[in-house]
Design a protein around this motif. Sequence first.
Motif, PDB file in Angstrom:
ATOM      1  N   SER A   7       0.841  -1.199   0.000  1.00 63.62           N
ATOM      2  CA  SER A   7       0.000   0.000   0.000  1.00 63.62           C
ATOM      3  C   SER A   7       0.877   1.251   0.000  1.00 63.62           C
ATOM      4  O   SER A   7       2.078   1.197   0.279  1.00 63.62           O
ATOM      5  N   GLU A   8       0.264   2.386  -0.293  1.00 62.48           N
ATOM      6  CA  GLU A   8       0.990   3.657  -0.303  1.00 62.48           C
ATOM      7  C   GLU A   8       1.593   3.942   1.070  1.00 62.48           C
ATOM      8  O   GLU A   8       2.749   4.357   1.175  1.00 62.48           O
ATOM      9  N   HIS A  66      -2.334   2.459   9.903  1.00 58.32           N
ATOM     10  CA  HIS A  66      -3.301   3.438   9.428  1.00 58.32           C
ATOM     11  C   HIS A  66      -3.804   4.326  10.556  1.00 58.32           C
ATOM     12  O   HIS A  66      -4.409   5.354  10.307  1.00 58.32           O
TER      13      HIS A  66
END
Length: 149
Positions: free
Chosen positions: A13-14, A120
Amino acid sequence: MIYKKILIATDGSELANRAVAHGLKLAKELKVPVVVVTVTPMWSALEIAHEARLTKANPIESYQGSAAAWAQRILNEADEQAKAVGVNFELVHVPESAPAEGIIATAEKQGCDLIVMASHGRRGLGRLVLGSQANEVLAYSKVPTLIVR
């Protein structure tokens, strides 16, 4: 503490790519090697049954092939980043494992003394529903962990 070998966990993922960049920069500054790991999760029995009902000849083999290709893509990106930074590195794919378990086991097996990974930073219901691999690693790993947000 002086770190001698850093494990960097990524899911492609980024956000994880930012953790890879951060971990590689740290490794370069410390002049230590890294292990970049990606973990592909186990396929649930429900997913296997669903695919089998759709008349897939061998749904497990299909999943394993797709997971391996996905992991290779992620590790190829990490390979390019590590070469660009100029650190010694090893790439590891842990198939069919819970991500936190695969990360912790790889860190221990490879003799890493720091884990770098992304989070996150979800809170509340999102955290309960989605879980947090970073929280699991923090809770169960004996290896210090640096969380990149």
